[in-house]
Design an enzyme around this catalytic site. Structure first.
Site, PDB file in Angstrom:
ATOM      1  CE  LYS A 243      -4.722  -0.265   0.437  1.00 48.22           C
ATOM      2  NZ  LYS A 243      -5.096  -1.470   0.306  1.00 48.22           N
TER       3      LYS A 243
ATOM      4  CE  LYS B 251      -4.060 -11.124  -3.056  1.00 47.04           C
ATOM      5  NZ  LYS B 251      -4.311 -10.720  -1.653  1.00 47.04           N
TER       6      LYS B 251
ATOM      7  CE  LYS C  23     -11.530  -9.474  -0.753  1.00 48.57           C
ATOM      8  NZ  LYS C  23     -12.181 -10.452   0.181  1.00 48.57           N
TER       9      LYS C  23
HETATM   10  P1  TYM Z   1      -8.996 -11.990   2.432  1.00 43.31           P
HETATM   11  O1  TYM Z   1     -10.298 -11.151   2.860  1.00 43.31           O
HETATM   12  O2  TYM Z   1      -8.157 -11.075   1.679  1.00 43.31           O
HETATM   13  O3  TYM Z   1      -9.111 -13.217   1.866  1.00 43.31           O
HETATM   14  C1  TYM Z   1      -9.910 -14.347   2.460  1.00 43.31           C
HETATM   15  C2  TYM Z   1      -8.913 -15.561   2.301  1.00 43.31           C
HETATM   16  O4  TYM Z   1      -8.948 -15.885   0.904  1.00 43.31           O
HETATM   17  C3  TYM Z   1      -7.781 -16.223   0.438  1.00 43.31           C
HETATM   18  N1  TYM Z   1      -7.275 -15.402  -0.841  1.00 43.31           N
HETATM   19  C4  TYM Z   1      -6.829 -16.351  -2.003  1.00 43.31           C
HETATM   20  N2  TYM Z   1      -6.330 -17.539  -1.959  1.00 43.31           N
HETATM   21  C5  TYM Z   1      -5.932 -17.887  -3.188  1.00 43.31           C
HETATM   22  N3  TYM Z   1      -5.690 -16.927  -4.231  1.00 43.31           N
HETATM   23  C6  TYM Z   1      -6.265 -15.836  -4.159  1.00 43.31           C
HETATM   24  N4  TYM Z   1      -6.032 -14.866  -5.130  1.00 43.31           N
HETATM   25  C7  TYM Z   1      -6.705 -15.324  -3.066  1.00 43.31           C
HETATM   26  N5  TYM Z   1      -6.866 -14.284  -2.570  1.00 43.31           N
HETATM   27  C8  TYM Z   1      -7.640 -14.126  -1.234  1.00 43.31           C
HETATM   28  C9  TYM Z   1      -6.869 -15.424   1.627  1.00 43.31           C
HETATM   29  O5  TYM Z   1      -5.773 -15.894   1.710  1.00 43.31           O
HETATM   30  C10 TYM Z   1      -7.744 -15.747   2.806  1.00 43.31           C
HETATM   31  O6  TYM Z   1      -7.497 -16.793   3.263  1.00 43.31           O
HETATM   32  N6  TYM Z   1      -6.877 -10.507   6.920  1.00 43.31           N
HETATM   33  C11 TYM Z   1      -7.698 -11.800   6.109  1.00 43.31           C
HETATM   34  C12 TYM Z   1      -8.924 -11.846   6.913  1.00 43.31           C
HETATM   35  C13 TYM Z   1      -8.686 -12.277   8.292  1.00 43.31           C
HETATM   36  C14 TYM Z   1      -8.562 -13.553   8.727  1.00 43.31           C
HETATM   37  C15 TYM Z   1      -8.372 -13.358  10.241  1.00 43.31           C
HETATM   38  C16 TYM Z   1      -8.110 -14.820   8.242  1.00 43.31           C
HETATM   39  C17 TYM Z   1      -8.704 -11.374   9.323  1.00 43.31           C
HETATM   40  N7  TYM Z   1      -8.740 -12.012  10.299  1.00 43.31           N
HETATM   41  C18 TYM Z   1      -8.005 -14.477  11.071  1.00 43.31           C
HETATM   42  C19 TYM Z   1      -7.870 -15.653   9.069  1.00 43.31           C
HETATM   43  C20 TYM Z   1      -7.618 -15.739  10.545  1.00 43.31           C
HETATM   44  C21 TYM Z   1      -7.876 -11.059   4.788  1.00 43.31           C
HETATM   45  O7  TYM Z   1      -8.006  -9.879   4.456  1.00 43.31           O
HETATM   46  O8  TYM Z   1      -8.395 -12.153   3.918  1.00 43.31           O
END
Ligand code: TYM
Length: 331
Positions: A114, A196, A199
């Site tokens: 960022k 990657k 969204k």
């Molecule tokens: P977030 O919302 O960005 O993504 C949610 C989950 O999707 C996985 N992911 C992917 N896996 C494969 N390829 C991709 N292109 C891809 N994009 C996203 C992410 O690895 C994730 O597992 N900080 C976290 C949310 C969170 C969280 C937590 C997760 C908050 N607290 C505690 C686990 C435990 C996040 O922003 O994920």
């Protein structure tokens, strides 16, 4: 009995990356691990680290809840809840901010990216985000955290924070382990396979959302970037785009990349892409149909109420003990 905890942030539409990297893994783990407990939440507090439109945030929060269930999670074996409805996340997040160092937070790639983009007005919560994420996990004494590859660094920091806290205050938190799938942990952008699938990407042709219609899914796969070599083999260095598509295929069909390569060895990109488009349609359309039924139903609300109550119960007790350990408040 082990405890498995994970979450998804309600920013933008859920993508195929979220599904293959996270949601599909939760469902699989739940099928494999009959004895274990599952806590899954929608990380809405994390979403507001960047500016959100209030009604959109609320809709997306429910969308994720409905998608979790539509994707096959067993509602009776899942404590599913909205992060902000369990007050102790923010409370523990603050305490853990006092147990993580500036230098550690500065090293987080999501934050560094960022900053590198030259974005101005970065909220301070975006910087301290990993402390809240650690709280999400440690609050429930998670043994395992299934996530995609991009969250690995946050998980490592969570472990460091837990170990540090345990060292200073005597064992208190369970030190969690990540579960990262062998295939599907890093789904790449369809137009720029070096980044990657996300969204928040500017180019919608680069990602498939969980809400895309049949023709849209097929069209995006058809126009996915490949190369001019024209041979189907797995070569992430020289055929990065194709390697991504092979990963998607393997992950979506629960096979491995070698099998897919073998199947299409004498084929061509066009046929492979047509088939992959159909595989994804067959995977996503039934989920969308179930989602449509759920999103309007009272049952989703009930699941979330129950989840909130169950999670709050655990979180309340854990926090009471935590504050005692740290010396906060009266005995
Ligand atoms: P977030 O919302 O960005 O993504 C949610 C989950 O999707 C996985 N992911 C992917 N896996 C494969 N390829 C991709 N292109 C891809 N994009 C996203 C992410 O690895 C994730 O597992 N900080 C976290 C949310 C969170 C969280 C937590 C997760 C908050 N607290 C505690 C686990 C435990 C996040 O922003 O994920």
């Amino acid at each position: 009995m082990k405890k498995i905890v994970s979450g998804i942030k309600p920013t933008g539409s859920l993508t195929l990356g979220n599904y293959l990297g996270a949601i599909k893994q939760f469902v699989k783990l739940q099928e494999e691990r009959k004895e274990d407990e599952f806590y899954l939440f929608i990380a809405d507090l994390h979403a507001i680290t960047t500016r959100q439109t209030p009604h959109e945030l609320r809709n997306r929060t429910l969308d994720i809840a409905a998608m979790y269930i539509a994707s096959g999670l067993d509602k009776d074996r899942t404590t599913m809840f909205i992060q902000s409805e369990v007050l102790q996340h923010a409370e523990l997040g603050y305490i853990l901010q006092s147990n993580v160092y500036m230098g550690e937070l500065e090293r987080m790639t999501q934050y560094k990216d960022k900053v590198a983009k030259g974005e101005e007005s970065i909220a301070s919560s975006l910087f301290t985000y990993p402390a809240l994420m650690a709280a999400d996990i440690l609050l429930y004494d998670a043994d395992y955290v299934p996530v995609g590859d991009d969250q690995k660094q946050h998980l490592e920091l969570t472990r460091d924070i837990a170990n540090r806290f345990n060292h200073y205050y005597n064992d208190f938190f369970t030190v969690p382990e990540p579960i990262i799938p062998e295939v599907g942990a890093r789904i790449m952008d369809l137009q720029d396979p070096y980044k990657k699938m996300s969204k928040s990407s500017d180019n919608p042709k680069g990602y498939i959302t969980m809400f895309d219609e049949e023709n849209m899914i097929k069209k995006k796969i058809r126009s996915a970037k490949t190369d001019s070599l024209g041979v189907i083999k797995y070569d992430p260095i020289n055929q990065t785009g194709l390697a991504n598509l092979l990963n998607i295929y393997a992950s979506a069909t629960d096979t491995n990349v070698e099998e897919i390569v073998l199947k299409y060895k004498v084929s061509n990109y066009k046929t492979f892409k047509e088939d992959l488009g159909q595989v994804l349609v067959d995977l996503l359309i039934p989920i969308q149909e179930r989602y449509q039924d759920l999103i309007k139903s009272d049952s989703l609300q009930e699941i979330l109420n129950q989840g909130r109550d169950r999670a709050s119960d655990y979180a309340f007790k854990k926090m009471r003990k935590c504050k005692r350990k740290v010396g906060l408040g009266r005995k």
